[in-house]
Design a protein around this motif. Structure first.
Motif: not given
Length: 262
Positions: A139-144, A183-206
């Motif tokens: 997945y990809y990520v985009l935010g403020l 106070f400062t402000y900026g942007a965030t962007f990137g990508a990650g990988a989600l690894f399912p562990i169970s139906d309610k738990i997952g791990g990820f790297v970003e």
């Protein structure tokens, strides 16, 4: 600390936002929004590589760390979801060992110095899965972001100023609330990988990049400074510092679920 009181209520308000229909299918029984509801939450942390754009001086990467709590809408039946997070982040940069000259004219080797700004960060944005792989969902990520500065280590260099004179500050920022922006402000962007562990738990790297759109430090010119290398006085030029950070995060994600009863 008024900035923290400002950021914390905004973060907790995220828990009251209605969940949006979005991204990957969590393979829960029934239809989301009809048979069941919920949200995703978790924590993440890791290493940071900080860089700063200094006017008039080249700096190097600073190794730091970060951690955050986050909440996300449920990505049911699609690829897109919304997130909010509140975290602690190290911003800054580093200068390698270099030579200096005392008022007496003797040479001295200055230690490698780093410049750390410890910030609380509130982030809002979106994620979207762009590929379903065998090992996980990409997945990809985009935010403020909006950030509040808790502290810096600039006061550590006050002793150097007393030894070398204020002209030493021609190369170093000054520990003063007049110049350090809370106070400062900026942007965030990137990508990650989600690894399912169970139906309610997952791990990820970003891996994410965080460029600031405002200055962390903004100092005007300082006139009438004694010049130890020549006769008379000099003017220390203005200095503006902007943060840029790359973060590698490891995290865990939980599903908070409830079932609708007719």
């Amino acid at each position: 600390m008024t900035g923290i009181r400002f950021l914390l209520p905004l973060f907790f308000c995220l828990f009251l936002l209605p969940s949006a229909l979005s991204a990957q299918d969590l393979e829960q029984d029934g239809e989301y929004g009809v048979d069941w509801g919920g949200y995703l939450f978790g924590l993440k942390g890791g290493l940071s590589l900080g860089s700063q754009d200094w006017s008039g001086l080249e700096t190097e990467l600073l190794l730091g760390y970060h951690g955050a709590l986050y909440i996300e809408s449920v990505p049911a039946g699609g690829r897109f979801n919304l997130y909010g997070q509140l975290g602690y982040h190290t911003r800054g940069s580093r200068i390698s060992r270099r030579r200096g000259i005392t008022f007496g004219g003797s040479g001295v080797t200055l230690p490698a110095d780093d410049f750390r700004f410890q910030n609380i960060s509130l982030g809002l944005g979106a994620k979207s899965v762009f590929q379903y792989a065998r090992f996980g969902d990409l997945y990809y990520v985009l935010g403020l972001r909006a950030e509040y500065n808790l502290s810096t280590n600039l006061s550590e260099y006050d002793q150097l100023e007393s030894s070398f004179g204020i002209s030493f500050r021609a190369n170093y920022p000054i520990d003063s609330p007049e110049f350090i922006n809370e106070f400062t402000y900026g942007a965030t962007f990137g990508a990650g990988a989600l690894f399912p562990i169970s139906d309610k738990i997952g791990g990820f790297v970003e891996i994410t990049a965080h460029p600031d759109l405002s200055f962390q430090y903004n100092q005007g010119a300082i006139p009438n400074v004694i010049d130890p290398f020549g006769a008379g006085n000099r003017t220390i030029p203005e200095r503006q510092i902007r943060n840029f950070t790359i973060e590698i995060s490891f995290g865990i994600r939980f599903l908070r679920k409830w079932t609708y009863v007719d």
